[in-house]
Scaffold this motif. Structure first.
Motif, short mmCIF file in Angstrom:
data_model
loop_
_atom_site.label_atom_id
_atom_site.label_comp_id
_atom_site.label_asym_id
_atom_site.label_seq_id
_atom_site.Cartn_x
_atom_site.Cartn_y
_atom_site.Cartn_z
N SER A 33 0.13 42.18 -19.60
CA SER A 33 1.16 43.02 -20.20
C SER A 33 1.30 44.34 -19.43
CB SER A 33 0.80 43.31 -21.67
OG SER A 33 1.72 44.21 -22.24
N GLU A 97 6.34 46.22 -25.06
CA GLU A 97 5.51 45.18 -24.46
C GLU A 97 4.05 45.37 -24.85
OE1 GLU A 97 4.74 41.78 -22.23
OE2 GLU A 97 6.68 42.67 -22.75
N SER A 101 1.70 42.88 -27.09
CA SER A 101 0.43 42.38 -26.58
C SER A 101 -0.71 42.64 -27.55
CB SER A 101 0.12 43.04 -25.22
OG SER A 101 -1.11 42.59 -24.70
N PRO A 105 -3.02 39.41 -28.59
CA PRO A 105 -3.80 39.63 -27.36
C PRO A 105 -4.24 38.31 -26.73
CG PRO A 105 -5.15 40.05 -29.30
CD PRO A 105 -3.74 39.82 -29.80
N ASP A 190 -5.43 45.64 -22.35
CA ASP A 190 -4.22 45.40 -21.56
C ASP A 190 -2.99 45.94 -22.28
OD1 ASP A 190 -2.87 44.26 -19.27
OD2 ASP A 190 -2.15 42.69 -20.62
N GLY A 191 -2.89 45.66 -23.58
CA GLY A 191 -1.77 46.18 -24.37
C GLY A 191 -1.81 47.69 -24.51
#
Length: 302
Positions: A33, A97, A101, A105, A190-191
């Motif tokens: 992401s 985004e 995410s 996840p 990541d998110g």
């Protein structure tokens, strides 16, 4: 100055276009992401460079009956549009985004690809950032960095510099987000990185909008120029006093001047006309950015 601005924009345009393509390919392969947000970021930056080039082109249009002072403010308008694009598209999609995410996840596949892409992007972005900073540093002269940003009348220089600075920060955040997700096994990083990238873009957009707003409305010339014009006018023996020196930037290289002065009572109309022509020519010679001069003659009542 215009040539330097174009060099900075072209350097950023080429770099961002290549980086955007690479980031999108990496995001599809790895499912990251943060990398997707970075790809969007670079795409927006590429579009922004095109908008700035459009603004520079439109600003060159000569004056006409509808726009008697030219189209110099086109570059201010398009710089403001760039700020809106960064906020609406770059920041908005990156935050969306990131939230998506976090709600769903998933592990990043083949993270080594992301590291390679981010490393290459840092090299390209670093080169573009250095080029933009070098041009900005040269343009600022002896002014401090904050003062130079506030007083700079050519927004293309600091717009590109801000974009590249935000890009460098975004790359660092993306790298940390992917690395933390890999080593901790917590895929939410990541998110989170994607959301932080969006926040960085939002802050950058807000600052750019604030800086370009004044130029779009109509900022005065540098105080040193105003003081210099005042002193120049006071040095003429046919002028007994200066009432006002009103200036406005109609573009990075175009200053409109309205000068209100008191003339000595001993002069007749012909003398005043001749002296107005003299002082107008001298001001334009001493300060080439002053393109149009309007002098308001007032009689001294003493």
């Amino acid at each position: 100055m215009a040539a330097s601005s174009k060099k900075v924009i072209y350097a950023a345009l080429i770099g961002n276009a290549l980086i955007a393509i690479t980031k999108f390919i990496a995001s599809v392969i790895t499912g990251s992401s943060a990398m997707m947000s970075e790809g969007i970021h670079s795409t927006v930056d590429t579009g922004n460079q095109l908008l700035l080039l459009l603004g520079l082109k439109k600003a060159k249009k000569p004056a006409d009956k509808e726009f008697p002072f030219g189209h110099g403010k086109e570059i201010y308008f398009w710089s403001f549009i760039v700020a809106i694009m960064i906020f609406a598209v770059g920041a908005g999609i990156s935050i969306y985004e990131g939230i998506h995410s976090l709600m769903d996840p998933h592990p990043v596949q083949n993270p080594i690809i992301n590291y390679v892409v981010l490393g290459l992007a840092m090299i390209f972005e670093g080169f573009a950032w250095y080029f933009a900073w070098k041009e900005f540093d040269q343009a600022r002269g002896d002014r401090g960095y904050y003062e130079a940003i506030r007083k700079e009348k050519n927004p293309t220089l600091f717009v590109v510099l801000f974009e590249d600075s935000a890009a460098m920060l975004g790359l660092i955040v993306a790298f940390l987000g992917i690395a933390l997700g890999q080593f901790t096994g917590l895929h939410i990083f990541d998110g989170i990185a994607s959301i932080i990238i969006g926040i960085i873009l939002g802050i950058t957009a807000a600052w750019l909008a604030y800086e370009t707003k004044g130029l779009l409305i109509g900022e005065s010339a540098d105080p040193k120029i105003v003081t210099g014009i005042t002193n120049l006018a006071n040095n003429y023996n046919f002028i007994s006093g200066v009432n006002e020196v009103l200036t406005m930037h109609m573009g990075p290289n175009y200053i409109l001047l309205n000068l209100s002065v008191n003339f000595e009572n001993t002069m007749d109309v012909n003398n005043i006309e001749e002296n107005i022509s003299t002082i107008s020519s001298q001001i334009k010679k001493e300060y080439p950015l002053v393109k149009r001069v309007f002098i308001e003659a007032e009689e001294n009542d003493r």
